[in-house]
Design an enzyme around this catalytic site. Structure first.
Site, PDB file in Angstrom:
ATOM      1  N   ARG A 209     -10.764   3.299  -3.598  1.00  0.00           N
ATOM      2  CA  ARG A 209      -9.903   3.968  -2.613  1.00  0.00           C
ATOM      3  C   ARG A 209      -9.286   5.203  -3.255  1.00  0.00           C
ATOM      4  O   ARG A 209      -8.572   5.092  -4.259  1.00  0.00           O
ATOM      5  CB  ARG A 209      -8.766   3.038  -2.165  1.00  0.00           C
ATOM      6  N   GLU A 211      -6.731   6.773  -2.814  1.00  0.00           N
ATOM      7  CA  GLU A 211      -5.353   6.889  -2.338  1.00  0.00           C
ATOM      8  C   GLU A 211      -4.552   7.691  -3.343  1.00  0.00           C
ATOM      9  O   GLU A 211      -4.590   7.402  -4.528  1.00  0.00           O
ATOM     10  CB  GLU A 211      -4.742   5.497  -2.169  1.00  0.00           C
ATOM     11  N   ARG A 217       1.650  -1.217  -6.431  1.00  0.00           N
ATOM     12  CA  ARG A 217       0.790  -2.122  -5.658  1.00  0.00           C
ATOM     13  C   ARG A 217      -0.597  -1.563  -5.416  1.00  0.00           C
ATOM     14  O   ARG A 217      -1.442  -2.226  -4.837  1.00  0.00           O
ATOM     15  CB  ARG A 217       1.399  -2.376  -4.265  1.00  0.00           C
ATOM     16  N   HIS A 218      -0.806  -0.278  -5.766  1.00  0.00           N
ATOM     17  CA  HIS A 218      -2.077   0.366  -5.436  1.00  0.00           C
ATOM     18  C   HIS A 218      -2.884   0.722  -6.675  1.00  0.00           C
ATOM     19  O   HIS A 218      -2.339   1.222  -7.656  1.00  0.00           O
ATOM     20  CB  HIS A 218      -1.832   1.653  -4.650  1.00  0.00           C
ATOM     21  N   GLU A 348       1.279  -7.203   0.903  1.00  0.00           N
ATOM     22  CA  GLU A 348       0.074  -7.591   1.644  1.00  0.00           C
ATOM     23  C   GLU A 348      -0.991  -8.042   0.659  1.00  0.00           C
ATOM     24  O   GLU A 348      -1.325  -7.341  -0.285  1.00  0.00           O
ATOM     25  CB  GLU A 348      -0.432  -6.381   2.439  1.00  0.00           C
ATOM     26  N   SER A 351      -6.208  -8.492   4.428  1.00  0.00           N
ATOM     27  CA  SER A 351      -6.360  -8.091   5.828  1.00  0.00           C
ATOM     28  C   SER A 351      -7.599  -8.776   6.355  1.00  0.00           C
ATOM     29  O   SER A 351      -8.573  -8.939   5.619  1.00  0.00           O
ATOM     30  CB  SER A 351      -6.615  -6.601   5.967  1.00  0.00           C
ATOM     31  N   ARG A 399      -3.795  -8.261  -6.440  1.00  0.00           N
ATOM     32  CA  ARG A 399      -2.546  -8.576  -5.724  1.00  0.00           C
ATOM     33  C   ARG A 399      -2.289 -10.076  -5.685  1.00  0.00           C
ATOM     34  O   ARG A 399      -1.154 -10.520  -5.822  1.00  0.00           O
ATOM     35  CB  ARG A 399      -2.593  -8.015  -4.294  1.00  0.00           C
TER      36      ARG A 399
HETATM   37  P1  AMO Z   1      -7.739  -3.633   3.515  1.00  0.00           P
HETATM   38  O1  AMO Z   1      -7.976  -2.180   3.451  1.00  0.00           O
HETATM   39  O2  AMO Z   1      -6.440  -4.076   4.057  1.00  0.00           O
HETATM   40  O3  AMO Z   1      -8.849  -4.329   4.432  1.00  0.00           O
HETATM   41  O4  AMO Z   1      -7.954  -4.264   2.083  1.00  0.00           O
HETATM   42  C1  AMO Z   1      -7.965  -5.665   1.895  1.00  0.00           C
HETATM   43  C2  AMO Z   1      -7.078  -6.069   0.731  1.00  0.00           C
HETATM   44  O5  AMO Z   1      -7.486  -5.390  -0.439  1.00  0.00           O
HETATM   45  C3  AMO Z   1      -6.358  -5.092  -1.248  1.00  0.00           C
HETATM   46  N1  AMO Z   1      -6.243  -3.643  -1.400  1.00  0.00           N
HETATM   47  C4  AMO Z   1      -5.826  -3.038  -2.521  1.00  0.00           C
HETATM   48  N2  AMO Z   1      -5.455  -3.517  -3.710  1.00  0.00           N
HETATM   49  C5  AMO Z   1      -5.082  -2.643  -4.668  1.00  0.00           C
HETATM   50  N3  AMO Z   1      -5.080  -1.316  -4.498  1.00  0.00           N
HETATM   51  C6  AMO Z   1      -5.464  -0.760  -3.311  1.00  0.00           C
HETATM   52  N4  AMO Z   1      -5.470   0.569  -3.183  1.00  0.00           N
HETATM   53  C7  AMO Z   1      -5.855  -1.633  -2.264  1.00  0.00           C
HETATM   54  N5  AMO Z   1      -6.283  -1.451  -1.005  1.00  0.00           N
HETATM   55  C8  AMO Z   1      -6.503  -2.669  -0.500  1.00  0.00           C
HETATM   56  C9  AMO Z   1      -5.146  -5.655  -0.529  1.00  0.00           C
HETATM   57  C10 AMO Z   1      -5.625  -5.695   0.899  1.00  0.00           C
HETATM   58  O6  AMO Z   1      -4.926  -6.662   1.653  1.00  0.00           O
HETATM   59  N6  AMO Z   1     -12.335  -4.368   5.470  1.00  0.00           N
HETATM   60  C11 AMO Z   1     -10.965  -4.858   5.446  1.00  0.00           C
HETATM   61  C12 AMO Z   1     -10.933  -6.352   5.214  1.00  0.00           C
HETATM   62  C13 AMO Z   1     -11.517  -7.178   6.334  1.00  0.00           C
HETATM   63  O7  AMO Z   1     -11.075  -7.012   7.494  1.00  0.00           O
HETATM   64  O8  AMO Z   1     -12.379  -8.022   6.063  1.00  0.00           O
HETATM   65  C14 AMO Z   1     -10.202  -4.134   4.333  1.00  0.00           C
HETATM   66  O9  AMO Z   1     -10.744  -3.562   3.438  1.00  0.00           O
HETATM   67  O10 AMO Z   1      -4.903  -6.946  -1.056  1.00  0.00           O
END
Ligand code: AMO
Length: 425
Positions: A209, A211, A217-218, A348, A351, A399
């Protein structure tokens, strides 16, 4: 023959060979005490000067963190280990340079940046090793759960042509003469596997990602634990998620007693049924705490902190507004969706959703989100020739590790974190 340090208590009176790092040495009169560490623990080895003067002098000059093989006899002792190894032979396998860029046994820990810069040394600390022994328990117990429950493990491409979770968070890569991206999520491929008839699949793999925000948390690369299940709805996969979280917490409690003790952490209790709170109920909870939030607005960090402070447990937020969830999420009604999040307090963890399985609805949703269905034709095709209803989710492994161990920064749960500024080591 090699003996691990953790085995020595059962070998009193025996001759052993231990292999490890000399984390400290201390001369007391005519004795030298070495603290030796391996993956299983720490022990003390001792040499009497008069038994081997030459070796004694050599050990006195040996730098900390040098790698050695020690041969000797295990005896009971007054040391904090209850035993020690009386040295008969030391083979120096590799001497460490001095001074160390990062102390292993310093009582005050270096700042996180210095620790990450010298991560191989940082990870030599038993507390850091313990985090990753526990993370191994977590991912393996989840993997075992899937295998025992008939899931097929899949490996989907990480070089992809299309975004899944929104276009702004993609890392572009040059794919010969075309532009491609690093995969944000196996979302499209795990869904295609439902059309391929695989019924229940899982994947544990990196997700990327781009981001910009650098938070606790990211990460820009994390480990995503994904599932997709045919003929299931949102509640069906929430039940699986609840089981998976409980199995991993139980396994950590049962298998990592020693590591939890080193980390001075209590095992996390998950012996309750995870609440299902709808988005609408959640915003009412936020309002009753004095937050101003419009219906349909995303839950901001302050709100999640405010409401989450009273919810120091796992709970689901369900029935999110359709506008806040990706195109592949199945509508519940005109306004709400069958998308859910699993939270722990403000954080979170997962998802998930029941997905759209009707190709017309899918195309309509893509357009509504401003995406071009043409770019998703390889995906939509799988829906046009017999796609079963399906649902799934993704857990962020780092996480989950943070929650189970009450860590305050996701980097602590990542061997070599990739964040906004860090690309090495
Ligand atoms: P989402 O984007 O919410 O959903 O990601 C799912 C889970 O992945 C973790 N996560 C991260 N952990 C650390 N750093 C990040 N930048 C980061 N981004 C996400 C979180 C998050 O809850 N395709 C959907 C899932 C689905 O519907 O099956 C998805 O990617 O714990």
């Amino acid at each position: 023959m090699r003996n691990y340090i953790s085995e020595l208590r059962g070998l009193v009176g025996k001759d052993v060979n231990i292999y490890g790092w000399v984390q400290n040495s201390r001369v007391v009169g005519s004795l030298i005490f070495l603290e030796i560490r391996d993956v299983s623990g720490i022990t003390q080895a001792v040499l009497f000067k008069k038994s081997n003067q030459e070796l004694f002098e050599k050990l006195k000059k040996l730098n900390r963190e040098s790698v050695v093989r020690i041969n000797g006899k295990v005896v009971e002792s007054q040391s904090k280990y209850g035993i020690e190894v009386q040295i008969s032979e030391v083979e120096i396998l590799n001497e460490s340079m001095a001074p160390l860029p990062l102390g292993i046994i310093d009582p005050v820990e270096a700042d996180l940046e210095t620790r990450l810069e010298n991560r191989f040394l940082d990870l030599r600390k038993p507390s850091k090793l313990s985090i990753f022994k526990i993370q191994s328990t977590i991912s393996n117990s989840i993997r075992n759960y899937f295998i025992e429950n008939g899931f097929i493990e899949i490996h989907t491409p990480k070089i992809v042509a299309a975004a899944t979770e929104g276009g702004t968070e993609l890392f572009p890569v040059q794919y010969f003469e075309r532009k491609a991206f690093l995969s944000q999520s196996p979302q499209l491929y795990k869904e295609i596997m439902m059309s391929a008839g695989f019924d229940k699949v899982f994947e544990i793999a990196p997700a990327f990602r781009a981001e910009e925000h650098n938070t606790t948390r990211h990460l820009n690369e994390f480990t995503s634990i994904d599932i997709e299940v045919s003929f299931h709805d949102d509640e069906g996969v929430m039940k699986i998620l609840e089981d998976v979280i409980k199995v991993s917490a139980d396994n950590v409690r049962d298998k990592n007693k020693k590591e939890l003790e080193i980390l001075n952490k209590e095992p996390l209790n998950t012996n309750y049924s995870f609440k299902r709170i709808t988005y609408s109920e959640y915003i009412n909870m936020a309002r009753s705490k004095g937050f101003e939030i419009k219906d349909g607005e995303d839950l901001s960090t302050p709100i999640l902190k405010g409401v989450g402070a009273d919810l120091k447990e796992f709970y689901f937020i369900t029935r999110w507004p359709r506008d806040l969830k990706p195109f592949y999420v199945q509508p519940y009604d005109e306004k709400y969706s069958r998308g859910f999040d699993l939270q722990y307090g403000e954080l979170e963890i997962t998802s998930g959703a029941q997905r759209v399985h009707n190709p017309e609805v899918l195309i309509e949703n893509l357009k509504k989100k401003g995406l071009n269905p043409e770019s998703f034709s390889f995906y939509i095709k799988a829906f046009q020739y017999g796609m079963p209803p399906h649902a799934g989710w993704a857990i962020g492994l780092e996480r989950l590790t943070m929650v189970l161990l009450d860590l305050n920064n996701i980097r602590e749960a990542t061997l070599f974190p990739r964040d906004r500024t860090r690309l090495t080591p």
